[in-house]
Design a protein around this motif. Structure first.
Motif, PDB file in Angstrom:
ATOM      1  N   ALA A  17       0.832  -1.216   0.000  1.00  0.00           N
ATOM      2  CA  ALA A  17       0.000   0.000   0.000  1.00  0.00           C
ATOM      3  C   ALA A  17       0.860   1.257   0.000  1.00  0.00           C
ATOM      4  O   ALA A  17       0.575   2.208  -0.734  1.00  0.00           O
ATOM      5  CB  ALA A  17      -0.933  -0.004   1.215  1.00  0.00           C
ATOM      6  N   VAL A  18       1.922   1.263   0.813  1.00  0.00           N
ATOM      7  CA  VAL A  18       2.827   2.419   0.834  1.00  0.00           C
ATOM      8  C   VAL A  18       3.416   2.625  -0.557  1.00  0.00           C
ATOM      9  O   VAL A  18       3.455   3.745  -1.079  1.00  0.00           O
ATOM     10  CB  VAL A  18       3.940   2.226   1.897  1.00  0.00           C
ATOM     11  CG1 VAL A  18       5.062   3.232   1.707  1.00  0.00           C
ATOM     12  CG2 VAL A  18       3.359   2.332   3.299  1.00  0.00           C
ATOM     13  N   ALA A  19       3.889   1.549  -1.160  1.00  0.00           N
ATOM     14  CA  ALA A  19       4.489   1.646  -2.487  1.00  0.00           C
ATOM     15  C   ALA A  19       3.474   2.114  -3.521  1.00  0.00           C
ATOM     16  O   ALA A  19       3.754   2.990  -4.338  1.00  0.00           O
ATOM     17  CB  ALA A  19       5.085   0.301  -2.897  1.00  0.00           C
ATOM     18  N   SER A  20       2.282   1.558  -3.482  1.00  0.00           N
ATOM     19  CA  SER A  20       1.264   1.906  -4.465  1.00  0.00           C
ATOM     20  C   SER A  20       0.811   3.355  -4.333  1.00  0.00           C
ATOM     21  O   SER A  20       0.762   4.101  -5.328  1.00  0.00           O
ATOM     22  CB  SER A  20       0.060   0.970  -4.310  1.00  0.00           C
ATOM     23  OG  SER A  20      -0.973   1.359  -5.190  1.00  0.00           O
ATOM     24  N   GLN A  24       1.560   6.446  -6.958  1.00  0.00           N
ATOM     25  CA  GLN A  24       0.470   7.236  -7.558  1.00  0.00           C
ATOM     26  C   GLN A  24       0.708   8.727  -7.373  1.00  0.00           C
ATOM     27  O   GLN A  24       0.541   9.511  -8.309  1.00  0.00           O
ATOM     28  CB  GLN A  24      -0.875   6.841  -6.937  1.00  0.00           C
ATOM     29  CG  GLN A  24      -1.375   5.476  -7.343  1.00  0.00           C
ATOM     30  CD  GLN A  24      -2.615   5.065  -6.545  1.00  0.00           C
ATOM     31  OE1 GLN A  24      -3.170   5.828  -5.776  1.00  0.00           O
ATOM     32  NE2 GLN A  24      -3.031   3.822  -6.735  1.00  0.00           N
ATOM     33  N   HIS A  25       1.109   9.125  -6.183  1.00  0.00           N
ATOM     34  CA  HIS A  25       1.365  10.540  -5.919  1.00  0.00           C
ATOM     35  C   HIS A  25       2.563  11.040  -6.723  1.00  0.00           C
ATOM     36  O   HIS A  25       2.543  12.159  -7.252  1.00  0.00           O
ATOM     37  CB  HIS A  25       1.586  10.786  -4.425  1.00  0.00           C
ATOM     38  CG  HIS A  25       0.337  10.658  -3.607  1.00  0.00           C
ATOM     39  ND1 HIS A  25      -0.687  11.572  -3.671  1.00  0.00           N
ATOM     40  CD2 HIS A  25      -0.049   9.706  -2.731  1.00  0.00           C
ATOM     41  CE1 HIS A  25      -1.655  11.202  -2.859  1.00  0.00           C
ATOM     42  NE2 HIS A  25      -1.299  10.065  -2.268  1.00  0.00           N
ATOM     43  N   LEU A  26       3.589  10.229  -6.829  1.00  0.00           N
ATOM     44  CA  LEU A  26       4.770  10.639  -7.580  1.00  0.00           C
ATOM     45  C   LEU A  26       4.490  10.745  -9.079  1.00  0.00           C
ATOM     46  O   LEU A  26       5.041  11.612  -9.754  1.00  0.00           O
ATOM     47  CB  LEU A  26       5.931   9.680  -7.309  1.00  0.00           C
ATOM     48  CG  LEU A  26       6.516   9.779  -5.897  1.00  0.00           C
ATOM     49  CD1 LEU A  26       7.537   8.679  -5.670  1.00  0.00           C
ATOM     50  CD2 LEU A  26       7.118  11.150  -5.648  1.00  0.00           C
ATOM     51  N   VAL A  27       3.618   9.899  -9.594  1.00  0.00           N
ATOM     52  CA  VAL A  27       3.215  10.020 -11.002  1.00  0.00           C
ATOM     53  C   VAL A  27       2.526  11.368 -11.227  1.00  0.00           C
ATOM     54  O   VAL A  27       2.781  12.060 -12.220  1.00  0.00           O
ATOM     55  CB  VAL A  27       2.292   8.842 -11.419  1.00  0.00           C
ATOM     56  CG1 VAL A  27       1.572   9.121 -12.728  1.00  0.00           C
ATOM     57  CG2 VAL A  27       3.103   7.555 -11.514  1.00  0.00           C
ATOM     58  N   GLU A  28       1.687  11.771 -10.282  1.00  0.00           N
ATOM     59  CA  GLU A  28       1.009  13.067 -10.378  1.00  0.00           C
ATOM     60  C   GLU A  28       2.004  14.223 -10.270  1.00  0.00           C
ATOM     61  O   GLU A  28       1.904  15.211 -11.002  1.00  0.00           O
ATOM     62  CB  GLU A  28      -0.071  13.199  -9.296  1.00  0.00           C
ATOM     63  CG  GLU A  28      -1.248  12.267  -9.477  1.00  0.00           C
ATOM     64  CD  GLU A  28      -2.018  12.529 -10.760  1.00  0.00           C
ATOM     65  OE1 GLU A  28      -2.152  13.703 -11.157  1.00  0.00           O
ATOM     66  OE2 GLU A  28      -2.483  11.549 -11.372  1.00  0.00           O
ATOM     67  N   VAL A 114      11.936  12.378  -8.590  1.00  0.00           N
ATOM     68  CA  VAL A 114      10.645  11.677  -8.538  1.00  0.00           C
ATOM     69  C   VAL A 114      10.805  10.259  -9.081  1.00  0.00           C
ATOM     70  O   VAL A 114      10.317   9.295  -8.475  1.00  0.00           O
ATOM     71  CB  VAL A 114       9.571  12.466  -9.323  1.00  0.00           C
ATOM     72  CG1 VAL A 114       8.342  11.621  -9.583  1.00  0.00           C
ATOM     73  CG2 VAL A 114       9.193  13.736  -8.579  1.00  0.00           C
ATOM     74  N   ASN A 115      11.505  10.125 -10.207  1.00  0.00           N
ATOM     75  CA  ASN A 115      11.709   8.791 -10.777  1.00  0.00           C
ATOM     76  C   ASN A 115      12.530   7.911  -9.843  1.00  0.00           C
ATOM     77  O   ASN A 115      12.273   6.708  -9.721  1.00  0.00           O
ATOM     78  CB  ASN A 115      12.364   8.890 -12.157  1.00  0.00           C
ATOM     79  CG  ASN A 115      11.393   9.400 -13.196  1.00  0.00           C
ATOM     80  OD1 ASN A 115      10.190   9.154 -13.122  1.00  0.00           O
ATOM     81  ND2 ASN A 115      11.906  10.128 -14.165  1.00  0.00           N
TER      82      ASN A 115
END
Length: 179
Positions: A17-20, A24-28, A114-115
């Motif tokens: 869950a932490v990773a997911s 998601q936030h980092l993609v944004e 971010v990447n």
């Protein structure tokens, strides 16, 4: 003495869950940074073009006034001085707006961060599923040690490559370093 049992399945679920959620936030964040870079580039190009157009129109006006012959030598000299000063100011503004190069470097560096964080989170998600429930204490200890070492190594490598000064690459007025 009874050994407490670690909730391995709950730990796996938490790590995933932490990773997911983090991913998601980092993609944004990455998307927002790319959009910011695009908007910045567009704004700088439009502003530069507008200042150059103003300069061209003033030059045309200047040429029309000087060639009309209605001004004496002193007035023509004054008009030429104003024309030169306006040209210098417009060039200064256009040159100053080339900070775009430095901001692009900063945005690119931030996208790389971010990447890097996305890769760290992916590693966290992947390591969460290779633990044997029969030996969960040993596996958890090894996993946590491995994750800590992996995070430290990756974070150190990422920080080291991104702590460089942002340098002005293409302004005609000289070199400027930011940070």
């Amino acid at each position: 003495m009874a050994m407490n049992k670690l909730p391995i399945n709950e730990l796996r679920t938490l790590l995933a869950a932490v990773a997911s959620h983090g991913d998601q936030h980092l993609v944004e964040v990455e998307s927002d940074l790319q959009q910011t870079a695009f908007l910045l580039n567009e704004a700088i190009e439009k502003l530069s073009a507008s200042f150059m157009k103003i300069h061209d129109l003033i030059a045309q006006q200047h040429n029309l006034l000087v060639t009309s012959g209605h001004y004496d030598e002193a007035m023509t000299f004054a008009l030429n001085e104003y024309h030169e000063k306006i040209g210098n100011e417009v060039n200064s503004v256009v040159t100053g707006m080339q900070f775009q190069d430095m901001t692009n470097q900063l945005l690119h560096r931030t996208i790389n961060r971010v990447n890097g964080l996305k890769e760290l989170l992916q590693a966290l998600a992947e390591h969460g599923y290779d633990m044997d429930a029969n030996r969960e204490h040993d596996d958890i200890a090894r996993f946590l040690e491995s994750m800590q070492e992996s995070l430290h190594t990756s974070s150190h490598a990422l920080s080291g490559s991104l702590r460089k000064a942002v340098g002005q690459q293409d302004m005609a007025t000289g070199d400027i370093d930011l940070f």
